[in-house]
Design an enzyme around this catalytic site. Sequence first.
Site, PDB file in Angstrom:
ATOM      1  N   LYS A 129       0.827  -1.218   0.000  1.00  0.00           N
ATOM      2  CA  LYS A 129       0.000   0.000   0.000  1.00  0.00           C
ATOM      3  C   LYS A 129       0.852   1.256   0.000  1.00  0.00           C
ATOM      4  CE  LYS A 129      -4.311  -1.822   0.761  1.00  0.00           C
ATOM      5  NZ  LYS A 129      -5.685  -1.757   1.029  1.00  0.00           N
ATOM      6  N   LYS A 212      -3.516  -9.824  -6.745  1.00  0.00           N
ATOM      7  CA  LYS A 212      -4.845 -10.221  -6.277  1.00  0.00           C
ATOM      8  C   LYS A 212      -5.922  -9.246  -6.735  1.00  0.00           C
ATOM      9  CE  LYS A 212      -5.844  -7.989  -1.966  1.00  0.00           C
ATOM     10  NZ  LYS A 212      -6.927  -7.997  -1.039  1.00  0.00           N
ATOM     11  N   LYS A 215     -10.626  -4.451  -4.459  1.00  0.00           N
ATOM     12  CA  LYS A 215     -11.763  -3.575  -4.758  1.00  0.00           C
ATOM     13  C   LYS A 215     -11.360  -2.115  -4.925  1.00  0.00           C
ATOM     14  CE  LYS A 215     -13.373  -4.165  -0.018  1.00  0.00           C
ATOM     15  NZ  LYS A 215     -12.484  -3.301   0.740  1.00  0.00           N
TER      16      LYS A 215
HETATM   17  P1  ATP Z   1      -8.677  -2.951  -0.737  1.00  0.00           P
HETATM   18  O1  ATP Z   1      -8.493  -2.953  -2.208  1.00  0.00           O
HETATM   19  O2  ATP Z   1      -9.351  -1.738  -0.223  1.00  0.00           O
HETATM   20  O3  ATP Z   1      -7.433  -3.293   0.007  1.00  0.00           O
HETATM   21  P2  ATP Z   1      -9.657  -5.649  -0.730  1.00  0.00           P
HETATM   22  O4  ATP Z   1     -10.404  -5.986  -1.977  1.00  0.00           O
HETATM   23  O5  ATP Z   1      -8.282  -6.169  -0.603  1.00  0.00           O
HETATM   24  O6  ATP Z   1      -9.733  -4.103  -0.455  1.00  0.00           O
HETATM   25  P3  ATP Z   1     -10.460  -6.067   1.998  1.00  0.00           P
HETATM   26  O7  ATP Z   1     -11.453  -5.143   2.563  1.00  0.00           O
HETATM   27  O8  ATP Z   1      -9.026  -5.793   2.329  1.00  0.00           O
HETATM   28  O9  ATP Z   1     -10.581  -6.178   0.416  1.00  0.00           O
HETATM   29  O10 ATP Z   1     -10.805  -7.542   2.413  1.00  0.00           O
HETATM   30  C1  ATP Z   1     -12.067  -8.034   2.824  1.00  0.00           C
HETATM   31  C2  ATP Z   1     -11.962  -9.549   2.909  1.00  0.00           C
HETATM   32  O11 ATP Z   1     -11.881 -10.090   1.577  1.00  0.00           O
HETATM   33  C3  ATP Z   1     -10.717 -10.061   3.620  1.00  0.00           C
HETATM   34  O12 ATP Z   1     -11.046 -11.222   4.362  1.00  0.00           O
HETATM   35  C4  ATP Z   1      -9.774 -10.382   2.522  1.00  0.00           C
HETATM   36  O13 ATP Z   1      -8.829 -11.362   2.887  1.00  0.00           O
HETATM   37  C5  ATP Z   1     -10.729 -10.905   1.462  1.00  0.00           C
HETATM   38  N1  ATP Z   1     -10.189 -10.706   0.121  1.00  0.00           N
HETATM   39  C6  ATP Z   1      -9.824  -9.527  -0.425  1.00  0.00           C
HETATM   40  N2  ATP Z   1      -9.388  -9.672  -1.687  1.00  0.00           N
HETATM   41  C7  ATP Z   1      -9.477 -11.005  -1.945  1.00  0.00           C
HETATM   42  C8  ATP Z   1      -9.157 -11.808  -3.072  1.00  0.00           C
HETATM   43  N3  ATP Z   1      -8.687 -11.268  -4.174  1.00  0.00           N
HETATM   44  N4  ATP Z   1      -9.366 -13.137  -2.999  1.00  0.00           N
HETATM   45  C9  ATP Z   1      -9.847 -13.693  -1.873  1.00  0.00           C
HETATM   46  N5  ATP Z   1     -10.175 -12.990  -0.758  1.00  0.00           N
HETATM   47  C10 ATP Z   1      -9.986 -11.677  -0.773  1.00  0.00           C
END
Ligand code: ATP
Length: 352
Positions: A129, A212, A215
Amino acid sequence: MTLSNRDKVRNKNYTLSMKKTILSGSTVTGDLTLGNYIGAINNWKKLQEDYDCLYFLADLHALTVEQNPKILNQRTYSFLAQYLALGLDPQKNVMFVQSHIHEHTELAWILTCLTPMGYLNRMTQFKEKSEKHVKNINAGLYTYPVLMAADILLYQADVVPVGEDQRQHLELCRDIVGFFENRYGPGCFKLPEAYVGKMGARIMSLQDPEKKMSKSDDNDKNFVSIIDDAKKIEKKIKSATTDSGTEIKYDPENKAGLANLMTIYSVLSGKSTTQLEEDYVGKMYGHLKVDLADLVVETLRPVKKNYDDLMKNMDYLDQVMVDGADRAQLKAQETLKKVYEVTGLVRHPKKR
Ligand code: ATP
Ligand code: LTN
């Protein structure tokens, strides 16, 4: 809509339940994606039947990157509606907004004072980040995992279902329990376990399957949001990056893009990847993409409909927030009281 009497009785007995406690949350950024659904919320839904579950919206964690205040405010409602639309039941689970429970930040401070910087330096999410947000490498981004530990420890969570990317933060949380107990002795916290699903724990970006699905990705072609419309979903899946081969084979090392699509397909259809390989013998990647796009559209169609309905009922969303916060705070207060006692902080005389 309000909570039933049955549920009010359950709330009262909340702290007496013998079930194990599950807690998880999601940062309030972007819209939930297929990655969040498959890696996290799909598992939360299964667990809601057999555990006492707390699912919250990590709005304070969202502040670690720059947010437009108006959008953050609206998005918090939108996220709650997305949780509900995906099938999380506010009667079975405690659903709340992190910033509504001030105990999170209070405990986070105490834990921050026990966490060596060396441990935070190792966190890969911080490194990623801070590379992405070079102009805003703030202290909150750095201490993010300590707030996360406070979220978990306040509720005496036994199990924390997360995607693979959060495993390291869970390990740090367990280390923090150790630091606390070395200084103050045992008795305040449970040692939580991570629960990472076997399949789909790391859904990859559609255009760049080496990273990965996230969002908050700037390129919206990289993810499918659970509230995208059918056309957008089809377009994004059909244009997902795959290799130049033709054989449909689950091979994450050499065919990362295809393997990612097959993982999504497998989780949503309940078919194993071996079964999918058999189903698609002699067919092209394009066939699989068309079928997968249909499957995703059909899976998300009712979710989007529920979401649209919920977003028209702000009073209901407020009600869920209030009920969730009331229930969560009872437990949070109990833990923080113990922590204040052992750390020597004087409790406000009227709050003892
Ligand atoms: P950001 O982009 O804001 O970091 P993010 O998409 O990584 O958001 P989080 O809010 O950090 O999402 O995560 C919410 C949940 O979803 C967590 O349990 C995280 O491990 C899971 N998660 C996030 N991205 C993935 C992915 N690509 N595959 C599987 N699980 C995920
Ligand atoms: N950092 C988590 C969101 C989160 C969380 C938590 C998850 C904040 N606090 C406590 C589990 C338990 C993420 O998924 N990015």
